[in-house]
Enzyme design. Structure first.
Site, PDB file in Angstrom:
ATOM      1  N   MET A  82       0.840  -1.206   0.000  1.00 22.90           N
ATOM      2  CA  MET A  82       0.000   0.000   0.000  1.00 22.90           C
ATOM      3  C   MET A  82       0.871   1.249   0.000  1.00 22.90           C
ATOM      4  SD  MET A  82      -2.811  -1.129   2.830  1.00 22.90           S
ATOM      5  CE  MET A  82      -3.518   0.504   2.969  1.00 22.90           C
ATOM      6  N   GLN A 100       2.269   1.870  -3.377  1.00 21.86           N
ATOM      7  CA  GLN A 100       1.261   2.411  -4.287  1.00 21.86           C
ATOM      8  C   GLN A 100       1.008   3.887  -3.986  1.00 21.86           C
ATOM      9  OE1 GLN A 100      -0.289   1.447  -6.944  1.00 21.86           O
ATOM     10  NE2 GLN A 100      -1.804   3.094  -7.044  1.00 21.86           N
ATOM     11  N   GLU A 101       1.025   4.239  -2.705  1.00 19.05           N
ATOM     12  CA  GLU A 101       0.728   5.617  -2.313  1.00 19.05           C
ATOM     13  C   GLU A 101       1.860   6.579  -2.665  1.00 19.05           C
ATOM     14  OE1 GLU A 101      -2.020   6.769  -1.285  1.00 19.05           O
ATOM     15  OE2 GLU A 101      -3.172   5.083  -0.508  1.00 19.05           O
ATOM     16  N   SER A 102       3.094   6.204  -2.341  1.00 18.36           N
ATOM     17  CA  SER A 102       4.175   7.200  -2.407  1.00 18.36           C
ATOM     18  C   SER A 102       5.477   6.683  -2.996  1.00 18.36           C
ATOM     19  CB  SER A 102       4.490   7.660  -0.978  1.00 18.36           C
ATOM     20  OG  SER A 102       5.068   6.563  -0.258  1.00 18.36           O
ATOM     21  N   TYR A 144      -5.960   0.934  -8.233  1.00 19.12           N
ATOM     22  CA  TYR A 144      -5.308   0.967  -6.925  1.00 19.12           C
ATOM     23  C   TYR A 144      -5.191  -0.447  -6.343  1.00 19.12           C
ATOM     24  CZ  TYR A 144      -4.718   2.403  -2.021  1.00 19.12           C
ATOM     25  OH  TYR A 144      -4.261   2.574  -0.741  1.00 19.12           O
TER      26      TYR A 144
END
Ligand code: GLU
Length: 450
Positions: free
Chosen positions: A285, A288-290, A415
């Site tokens: 996660m 994927q976010e940053s 996502y």
């Protein structure tokens, strides 16, 4: 007089014993330990059949293909579900259940070497798994291509052979397209040069017998799951997220795993422990976010490794979103809350995918998508069905009747699928550092196929 137990059919015996014994191989396309217990397409299918029969399922992982074939012949299992290709030679000794998945056989090479255009271009070491459908195919091809040469390897499985080609120790191997699709993202230098022959079908393998009770039951079972759409859903569960494979993205990911992840891994592990989650899922996660960049900022004002909004950070009691450990802890807590809100009748792994979608788009929108799923006569407890309804949240015709209105419904799809891919790679990287999980003694009594 014949004693009652002797006259029982194969199916009755299974039901009396209360156990269905299925022989398989330990591989990503067949059977493996998933985050929530046994997984893989063959496991999912066999489990569904066992549940329908009202018996327990015992899966035995053979160490190689020859043991699968020998085991069925010796009656060590009721049948084999092991990604087996329905071939003419095998039909002489066994019988196959209904075809359930089409595959092609592919010639695999390493992109650092020239790409062969056809069978006649092969010029190097070439090995295939012994007793495989591939060997059978090559024996037939040799008649038209006398210069074709290869070796049958009776020690290694197809994943090992793929690794040898990736390591440039072997020039070519041949595997099924489904196996290649799942392995390719771990072995980035591998490509399929060409398909060999027409598409083939996979099927379950049964001993030849006059008793048709189990065989007929299995045929009816496949008829049913094909009509109900369960078969497609199960196949998608294994392969769904691999369709849009992104080479460049995966290469960069692998580099970041080596260069960035080690610094943050202890924070992911600590947060996972606190909230009873898998650290690799949290790390996926975070990526994927940053891309594991603690200074990441988006135009919408979300920040930090887990890209928390100011409001979420405040709710989670986080003072500084740019501090990696705080961001990760906050993200884990927020995700754990999201997971807890998912209704109890949604099972893993669908639960996790839906919680991720909710984390990305908001719980209310996920609920709207689940309601639409129900209106479309599909199953709101299945991620496969819900993910098809999510993009409808961006269409007025649909969102005007929902409670939470418009949403960029296609975003959670990407996502979730990206996180599934990152998560798979992280698990694979970790597993490949440990011993392969196999059942060593299950087959010590079985003779090898001569
Ligand atoms: N389908 C293959 C066979 O039946 C096994 C899987 C593979 O080697 O790719 O032999």
């Amino acid at each position: 007089m014949i004693p009652a137990w002797l006259s029982d059919s194969t199916l009755e015996k299974i039901i009396t014993k209360g156990e269905l014994v299925v022989l398989t191989r330990n591989s990503p396309t067949t059977y493996y330990e998933g985050p929530d217990g046994p997984a893989g397409l063959e496991y999912d299918l066999a489990k569904m059949l066992a549940d329908e029969l009202g018996v327990k399922l015992k899966m035995i992982a053979a160490q190689n293909l020859s043991q699968v074939l020998a085991g069925v012949e010796n009656g060590a299992a009721d049948f084999a579900a092991a990604g087996l290709t329905i071939t003419e030679d095998r039909k002489e000794f066994f019988r196959f259940g209904p075809p359930y998945q089409a595959i092609t056989e592919q010639l695999i090479y390493n992109i650092n070497n020239p790409r062969p255009g056809s069978i006649d271009d092969l010029n190097g070491t070439f090995e295939v798994v012994a007793y495989s459908s591939h060997n059978e195919r090559l024996v037939k091809l040799k008649k038209q291509h006398p210069s074709l040469n290869w070796k049958e390897n009776d020690e290694l499985e197809n994943e090992d052979l793929l690794q040898l080609v990736a390591d440039d120790v072997l020039d070519y191997t041949m595997v099924d397209s489904n196996e290649f699709m799942l392995n390719q993202r771990f072995m980035l230098d591998l490509r399929a040069a060409f398909d060999i022959g027409e598409p083939q079908q996979l099927g379950w393998l049964f001993p030849k017998s006059k008793d048709n009770s189990l065989y007929d039951k299995v045929a009816a079972f496949f008829d049913k799951i094909r009509t109900s759409g369960d078969l497609t859903r199960l196949i998608e569960r294994t392969y769904g997220h691999t369709k849009d494979f992104d080479y460049v993205g995966t290469l960069i990911f692998r580099r970041h795993v080596a260069q960035r992840l080690p610094r943050y891994r202890p924070f992911f592990e600590a947060a996972a422990k606190k909230y009873n989650l898998d650290w690799r899922l949290l790390a996926a996660m975070g990526y994927q976010e940053s891309h594991w960049d603690p200074k990441a900022v988006s135009p919408t004002g979300v920040r930090g490794i887990m890209m928390l909004t100011l409001r979420t950070a405040a709710e989670m009691g986080i003072e500084n979103r740019l501090k990696p450990e705080s961001s990760i802890m906050g993200g884990a807590e927020y995700f754990s809350n999201s997971l807890q809100r998912i209704p109890d009748d949604i099972e893993e792994p669908d639960r996790t995918w839906m919680a991720l979608a909710a984390y990305n788009i908001g719980y209310g929108h996920l609920e709207d998508a689940r309601i639409i799923t129900e209106q479309l006569d599909k199953d709101p407890r299945r991620w496969f069905d819900v993910k098809q309804s999510l993009p409808l949240l961006a269409k007025r015709k649909w969102y005007k009747n929902t409670r939470h209105g418009y949403a960029r419904g296609w975003e959670p799809l990407q996502y979730v699928e990206n996180i599934r891919s990152y998560y798979d790679i992280l698990r694979w990287l970790e597993d490949s550092q440990q011993e392969k999980i196999r059942e060593p003694d299950a087959f010590s009594i079985l003779p090898q196929v001569p």
